[in-house]
Design a protein around this motif. Structure first.
Motif, PDB file in Angstrom:
ATOM      1  N   TRP A 338      35.870  38.870  43.166  1.00  0.00           N
ATOM      2  CA  TRP A 338      37.130  38.696  42.456  1.00  0.00           C
ATOM      3  C   TRP A 338      37.540  40.034  41.848  1.00  0.00           C
ATOM      4  N   ARG A 339      38.744  40.507  42.158  1.00  0.00           N
ATOM      5  CA  ARG A 339      39.168  41.803  41.623  1.00  0.00           C
ATOM      6  C   ARG A 339      40.450  41.713  40.802  1.00  0.00           C
ATOM      7  N   GLY A 340      40.751  40.504  40.291  1.00  0.00           N
ATOM      8  CA  GLY A 340      41.863  40.355  39.367  1.00  0.00           C
ATOM      9  C   GLY A 340      43.207  40.252  40.064  1.00  0.00           C
ATOM     10  N   GLN A 341      44.236  39.911  39.268  1.00  0.00           N
ATOM     11  CA  GLN A 341      45.611  39.777  39.756  1.00  0.00           C
ATOM     12  C   GLN A 341      45.701  38.833  40.950  1.00  0.00           C
ATOM     13  N   GLY A 342      44.865  37.782  40.913  1.00  0.00           N
ATOM     14  CA  GLY A 342      44.921  36.758  41.951  1.00  0.00           C
ATOM     15  C   GLY A 342      44.265  37.120  43.261  1.00  0.00           C
ATOM     16  N   ALA A 343      43.582  38.252  43.336  1.00  0.00           N
ATOM     17  CA  ALA A 343      43.018  38.713  44.610  1.00  0.00           C
ATOM     18  C   ALA A 343      41.510  38.479  44.665  1.00  0.00           C
ATOM     19  N   THR A 344      41.060  37.835  45.723  1.00  0.00           N
ATOM     20  CA  THR A 344      39.633  37.649  45.995  1.00  0.00           C
ATOM     21  C   THR A 344      39.336  38.257  47.358  1.00  0.00           C
ATOM     22  N   ASP A 345      38.493  39.291  47.368  1.00  0.00           N
ATOM     23  CA  ASP A 345      38.120  39.948  48.617  1.00  0.00           C
ATOM     24  C   ASP A 345      36.885  39.272  49.210  1.00  0.00           C
ATOM     25  N   ILE A 346      36.908  39.044  50.514  1.00  0.00           N
ATOM     26  CA  ILE A 346      35.724  38.552  51.223  1.00  0.00           C
ATOM     27  C   ILE A 346      35.154  39.700  52.037  1.00  0.00           C
ATOM     28  N   HIS A 347      33.889  40.004  51.774  1.00  0.00           N
ATOM     29  CA  HIS A 347      33.192  41.082  52.476  1.00  0.00           C
ATOM     30  C   HIS A 347      32.056  40.486  53.304  1.00  0.00           C
ATOM     31  N   GLU A 348      31.713  41.168  54.374  1.00  0.00           N
ATOM     32  CA  GLU A 348      30.547  40.817  55.185  1.00  0.00           C
ATOM     33  C   GLU A 348      29.525  41.938  55.091  1.00  0.00           C
ATOM     34  N   TYR A 349      28.265  41.547  54.909  1.00  0.00           N
ATOM     35  CA  TYR A 349      27.189  42.533  54.948  1.00  0.00           C
ATOM     36  C   TYR A 349      26.586  42.539  56.346  1.00  0.00           C
ATOM     37  N   VAL A 350      26.502  43.713  56.955  1.00  0.00           N
ATOM     38  CA  VAL A 350      25.942  43.866  58.294  1.00  0.00           C
ATOM     39  C   VAL A 350      24.579  44.539  58.158  1.00  0.00           C
ATOM     40  N   PRO A 351      23.473  43.779  58.224  1.00  0.00           N
ATOM     41  CA  PRO A 351      22.146  44.361  57.990  1.00  0.00           C
ATOM     42  C   PRO A 351      21.800  45.484  58.957  1.00  0.00           C
ATOM     43  N   GLU A 352      22.207  45.352  60.227  1.00  0.00           N
ATOM     44  CA  GLU A 352      21.846  46.376  61.207  1.00  0.00           C
ATOM     45  C   GLU A 352      22.462  47.733  60.867  1.00  0.00           C
ATOM     46  N   GLN A 353      23.610  47.712  60.222  1.00  0.00           N
ATOM     47  CA  GLN A 353      24.291  48.952  59.853  1.00  0.00           C
ATOM     48  C   GLN A 353      24.170  49.257  58.371  1.00  0.00           C
ATOM     49  N   ASP A 354      23.586  48.328  57.607  1.00  0.00           N
ATOM     50  CA  ASP A 354      23.457  48.452  56.160  1.00  0.00           C
ATOM     51  C   ASP A 354      24.783  48.872  55.525  1.00  0.00           C
ATOM     52  N   ARG A 355      25.805  48.065  55.763  1.00  0.00           N
ATOM     53  CA  ARG A 355      27.086  48.369  55.131  1.00  0.00           C
ATOM     54  C   ARG A 355      27.885  47.084  54.931  1.00  0.00           C
ATOM     55  N   TRP A 356      28.830  47.188  53.982  1.00  0.00           N
ATOM     56  CA  TRP A 356      29.730  46.084  53.664  1.00  0.00           C
ATOM     57  C   TRP A 356      31.076  46.315  54.338  1.00  0.00           C
ATOM     58  N   LEU A 357      31.609  45.273  54.958  1.00  0.00           N
ATOM     59  CA  LEU A 357      32.905  45.354  55.630  1.00  0.00           C
ATOM     60  C   LEU A 357      33.871  44.384  54.968  1.00  0.00           C
ATOM     61  N   LEU A 358      35.058  44.863  54.632  1.00  0.00           N
ATOM     62  CA  LEU A 358      36.088  43.980  54.092  1.00  0.00           C
ATOM     63  C   LEU A 358      36.641  43.121  55.225  1.00  0.00           C
ATOM     64  N   VAL A 359      36.523  41.797  55.076  1.00  0.00           N
ATOM     65  CA  VAL A 359      36.959  40.873  56.123  1.00  0.00           C
ATOM     66  C   VAL A 359      38.406  40.448  55.898  1.00  0.00           C
ATOM     67  N   THR A 360      38.720  40.013  54.677  1.00  0.00           N
ATOM     68  CA  THR A 360      40.060  39.515  54.375  1.00  0.00           C
ATOM     69  C   THR A 360      40.212  39.430  52.860  1.00  0.00           C
ATOM     70  N   THR A 361      41.433  39.194  52.409  1.00  0.00           N
ATOM     71  CA  THR A 361      41.718  39.031  50.983  1.00  0.00           C
ATOM     72  C   THR A 361      42.536  37.767  50.778  1.00  0.00           C
ATOM     73  N   LEU A 362      42.108  36.947  49.826  1.00  0.00           N
ATOM     74  CA  LEU A 362      42.828  35.733  49.462  1.00  0.00           C
ATOM     75  C   LEU A 362      43.588  35.994  48.169  1.00  0.00           C
ATOM     76  N   ILE A 363      44.887  35.733  48.179  1.00  0.00           N
ATOM     77  CA  ILE A 363      45.703  35.896  46.978  1.00  0.00           C
ATOM     78  C   ILE A 363      45.975  34.515  46.398  1.00  0.00           C
ATOM     79  N   ARG A 364      45.207  34.147  45.381  1.00  0.00           N
ATOM     80  CA  ARG A 364      45.360  32.862  44.703  1.00  0.00           C
ATOM     81  C   ARG A 364      44.919  33.043  43.255  1.00  0.00           C
ATOM     82  N   GLN A 365      45.633  32.442  42.331  1.00  0.00           N
ATOM     83  CA  GLN A 365      45.251  32.491  40.927  1.00  0.00           C
ATOM     84  C   GLN A 365      44.195  31.427  40.636  1.00  0.00           C
ATOM     85  N   HIS A 366      43.231  31.773  39.789  1.00  0.00           N
ATOM     86  CA  HIS A 366      42.310  30.767  39.284  1.00  0.00           C
ATOM     87  C   HIS A 366      41.823  31.203  37.914  1.00  0.00           C
ATOM     88  N   SER A 367      41.215  30.267  37.182  1.00  0.00           N
ATOM     89  CA  SER A 367      40.830  30.538  35.801  1.00  0.00           C
ATOM     90  C   SER A 367      39.399  31.034  35.682  1.00  0.00           C
TER      91      SER A 367
END
Length: 506
Positions: A338-367
């Motif tokens: 969760w990075r604020g302003q209604g944005a939730t980033d979904i990342h994937e961890y790739v063990p073979e490459q030891d890195r995080w990849l941004l998959v998509t972003t959901l724009i929805r408000q929640h409490s």
């Protein structure tokens, strides 16, 4: 990696990929490229790639026979469609497969001996293909896939009774010899005096016959599940960290419960003392993600490899975060940040490459509430509404194959159960509250209520997960871990495979 298809296959065989998108070669000119011909279709493939991943080709190229020096080889033991699936998997793609592709891919995995292909087939087992996977894998002797399919079917057996009995008797008997996964729950618990009875200090399971919760085992006295990391790996429960009461003093050791032996053991905790973190079990490893230390959010991630009992740092989170929401599907690890302003980033961890990849972003408000589960190639992000609607629980679905978001139908605010404890088994979602344990059936546009059982009458935060429990359990010796705590700690310190930094923390 580049793989080239020389001749177009029939359109019915190209559901996986369009042949027009692949470059065409007139001949194999690169020294490491050679041609594989199957049923009139030609594939120009990197020789080294097949040597590294296929036992058949490794033996062929090291045999000294004439074929190992040729630029072209004809395969008659597998189909072109199955070989095409193999090439996609070796190219790190993760295709969803129809029935024809499944059969040919299993045949390919059996004859060419490709562990990566078998691993992918296991990752895409679902309720629609599990019987086909099981029967075909058993026929061709792909035993890892056969066993994994049988386990999946066992979980679904109440809904597949008629279909199961169309299988050969030996295959049915094997399914019935297995145990389904049970819905499990653990409450928040901090270490307390042995003289005080603590009902929270238990691991419980749902008895689906009586529709009620029962105690499986008691937590060791020195274990804390308050702000701890919990994960199941290879059907063992791991509890890492946790804090003592309001002081937030971190429990430095980890604990492992084996249901088959009905015993607890001590394992080394993460090198970075942390609390309020997430623990993920995947492919023989535990991952400790983020959390807090001295009231400061962490981005560090550590991996514990069970085979050698050691922790090491891996690629950190894209941003510091506590209580990271995660899900695993198709053998892939996903998290929500969760990075604020209604944005939730979904990342994937790739063990073979030891890195995080941004998959998509959901724009929805929640409490305050955020949770994620996975079913087939879908990620379900569950959240409460914004401030004026915070009692509602709503969902959005992200399809990994199409890359599309869909707002799910239905508002779950009136449900007696909290969907923020959701756990997926087969086509069912289990969730619970103090009032009710609820099972939903996953459908295209909604989760349909299937049945309700007794609630989990405990207070505080609840961790839920799935485990396979043996039909008969060995007797449990209360406090056996705690009585041998000092000796266990000495054993951990003396283990040469533990890093000095980790040993110093004990």
């Amino acid at each position: 990696m580049k793989i080239y298809i020389r001749e177009a296959m029939e359109s019915s065989s190209l559901d996986l990929m369009e042949s027009s998108s692949w470059p065409q070669l007139g001949s194999c000119k690169h020294p490491h490229i050679f041609r594989v011909v199957i049923d009139g279709s030609s594939f120009d493939v990197d020789r080294r790639l097949l040597t590294e991943n296929c036992e058949y080709f490794r033996a062929l190229f090291q045999s000294g026979m004439r074929e190992c020096r040729q630029d072209e080889i004809q395969l008659r033991c597998v189909g072109a469609l199955g070989f095409l699936v193999l090439l996609q998997v070796l190219d790190r793609k993760q295709p969803m497969l129809n029935s024809d592709q499944i059969v040919e891919a299993i045949e390919c995995a059996a004859f060419l001996q490709v562990p990566a292909l078998t691993k992918h087939l296991i990752s895409v087992i679902d309720s629609e293909n599990c019987l086909l996977m099981y029967h075909t894998a058993s026929t061709f002797g792909v035993w890892d896939l056969s066993h994994s399919s049988a386990l999946f079917i066992r979980d679904l057996s109440p809904d597949l009774q008629d279909e199961i009995h169309t299988l050969p008797c030996a295959l049915v008997d094997y399914i019935e010899s297995l145990q389904p996964r049970s819905y499990m729950a653990v409450c928040s618990h901090s270490p307390s005096s042995e003289l005080l009875k603590d009902l929270q200090r238990t691991v419980c399971y749902l008895d689906e016959t009586s529709r009620d919760w029962k105690v499986l085992t008691h937590l060791p006295l020195s274990t804390s599940t308050t702000m701890a990391g919990l994960a199941v790996l290879d059907n063992k429960l791991y509890i890492m960290g946790g804090v003592h009461n309001v002081s937030k003093k971190v429990v430095e050791t980890g604990f492992c419960y084996c249901p088959a032996a009905n015993t607890w053991s001590i394992v080394c905790g993460p090198q970075q003392l942390r609390y309020n973190f997430s623990l993920i079990g995947h492919d023989g490893c535990l991952y400790a993600l983020g959390g807090e230390s001295n009231m400061k959010a962490l981005s560090s991630v550590e991996r514990y490899r069970v085979s050698d009992g050691s922790w090491r740092s891996v690629s950190p989170l894209p941003s510091p975060a506590a209580s990271v929401v995660s899900a695993i599907t198709m053998n892939r690890i996903f998290i929500c940040l969760w990075r604020g302003q209604g944005a939730t980033d979904i990342h994937e961890y790739v063990p073979e490459q030891d890195r995080w990849l941004l998959v998509t972003t959901l724009i929805r408000q929640h409490s305050y509430g955020l949770h994620m589960v996975a079913h087939k190639d879908n990620l379900y992000v569950l959240r409460n509404g914004p401030c004026e609607d915070f009692l509602q629980c709503v969902m959005d679905r992200y399809n990994l194959s199409s890359g599309q978001w869909t707002a799910m139908l239905g508002q779950y605010g009136n449900s007696k159960s909290s969907l923020f404890t959701a756990v997926v088994r087969g086509d069912s979602v289990f969730t619970l509250s103090r009032e009710a344990t609820t099972e939903f059936t996953v459908e295209d546009q909604t989760w349909r209520l299937k049945r309700e059982m007794n609630g989990f009458g405990r207070i505080g935060s609840i961790y839920t997960f799935l485990m396979r429990l043996p039909k008969t359990r060995a007797p449990f010796i209360e406090n056996s871990v705690d009585q041998n705590l000092e000796q266990n700690l000495r054993d951990i310190r003396s283990c040469h495979r533990i890093s000095p930094q980790c040993s110093d923390n004990l």
